[in-house]
Scaffold this active site. Structure first.
Site, PDB file in Angstrom:
ATOM      1  N   LYS A  66       4.613   6.345 -23.026  1.00  0.00           N
ATOM      2  CA  LYS A  66       5.744   7.138 -22.539  1.00  0.00           C
ATOM      3  C   LYS A  66       6.104   8.307 -23.461  1.00  0.00           C
ATOM      4  CE  LYS A  66       8.016   3.492 -19.894  1.00  0.00           C
ATOM      5  NZ  LYS A  66       9.296   2.839 -19.609  1.00  0.00           N
ATOM      6  N   ASP A 103      14.054   5.778 -16.151  1.00  0.00           N
ATOM      7  CA  ASP A 103      14.434   4.452 -16.649  1.00  0.00           C
ATOM      8  C   ASP A 103      15.956   4.287 -16.729  1.00  0.00           C
ATOM      9  OD1 ASP A 103      11.879   3.392 -16.927  1.00  0.00           O
ATOM     10  OD2 ASP A 103      11.634   4.189 -18.948  1.00  0.00           O
TER      11      ASP A 103
END
Ligand code: ATR
Length: 275
Positions: A66, A103
């Site tokens: 990420k 997220d």
């Protein structure tokens, strides 16, 4: 038209993202093909570009890429910049790659809609000061909690993270040992990468207010050690990260397809993932 997406990670074989996006495709009547793709740190950039060359419209990025992915895209949206990491790439027709992070918005959506907990004016504990924690702090602070306390085994990392977000709301850092001084909390989120097993992470007593929710960002079909511990130590309610997983996927789907599958229709179709 087939809309092709993939999730890139390592390991990736057990990712349930393809199942979730399949349901989204059915519910929104889009023809979605969503696969799993394995990469290494050395191949990650090539894997992303290769996916684009092969006609992919986007991809999700998961552990451990990420942060690395920030250097692979051409543009980074503010949600990803703030998180210091991205989990969603939109592949534009002109060939450019744009990075997003869903997220934090996914966690907020799960808290508010499934857990019925709005962090607004609540006392929130965030355990852990790594990427998972940073990824959600911005959207959490946007909900205007009364306070957010970041507790970490290594206190200096909690302090660094708190400094990064001090413009965004009331945020304090502490060590796990000194956590009691800040209790009680209405919402405690476990964002550490460890299970709370044995003597790995000993949290103090008296952390929870009446009616508190203990939320583990990890997705698990049985209670995680954190959930078990929290239940036994006064949390009124506990949850794992399945809803966050579904909602971050829904936010990615909106970015790619411009339409949001209805949560109340999605969850009944995902019960097989909860067995
Ligand atoms: P992630 O991207 O999953 O957040 P990370 O950046 O490696 O992964 O961060 C892991 C987090 O879990 C950190 O907050 C780490 O604490 P330290 O900063 O002290 O290392 C925390 N963590 C991992 N294992 C832990 C353990 N056994 N006990 C307590 N905290 C732990």
């Amino acid at each position: 038209m087939i809309n092709r997406y993939t999730v890139i990670g390592q390991p990736i074989a057990h990712s349930v993202s393809p199942d979730i996006h399949h349901v989204f495709g059915v519910l929104t009547q889009r023809h979605i093909e969503y696969t799993r793709t394995e990469a290494t740190e050395a191949t990650f950039s090539n894997v992303v570009h290769d996916w684009k060359e092969r006609g992919g419209l986007g991809c999700n990025v998961t552990m451990p890429f990420k942060t690395l992915a920030m250097d692979v895209v051409d543009r980074v949206k503010p949600c990803a910049l703030r998180a210091g990491a991205l989990n969603t790439i939109f592949m534009h027709k002109d060939g450019s790659l744009v990075g997003y992070n869903t997220d934090g918005s996914g966690l907020m959506a799960d808290l508010r809609h499934s857990q019925r907990v709005d962090p607004a004016d609540r006392r929130v504990l965030m355990i852990g000061a790594g990427g998972a924690s940073r990824g959600v702090l911005g959207p959490l602070l946007d909900r205007k909690p009364r306070t957010v306390v970041i507790a970490n085994r290594t206190e200096s990392k909690a302090a660094e993270l708190a400094a990064l977000f001090e413009q965004d709301g009331p945020i304090t850092a502490t060590s796990i040992e000194n956590l009691s001084a800040h209790a009680p909390f209405d919402l405690a989120i476990n964002a550490t990468s460890s299970g709370l097993s044995g003597d790995e992470l000993a949290l103090p007593e008296g952390l929870f207010s009446d009616n508190a929710l203990a939320y583990d960002m990890v997705y698990s079909n049985t209670d995680t050690p954190f959930m078990t511990w929290a239940r036994a130590h006064g949390a009124n309610d506990v949850a794992d990260g399945f809803g966050m997983l579904v909602e971050q996927a829904a936010d990615a789907f909106v970015i790619w397809q411009g339409v949001r599958p209805k949560s109340r229709l999605v969850y009944p179709r995902l019960t097989h993932l909860r067995q």
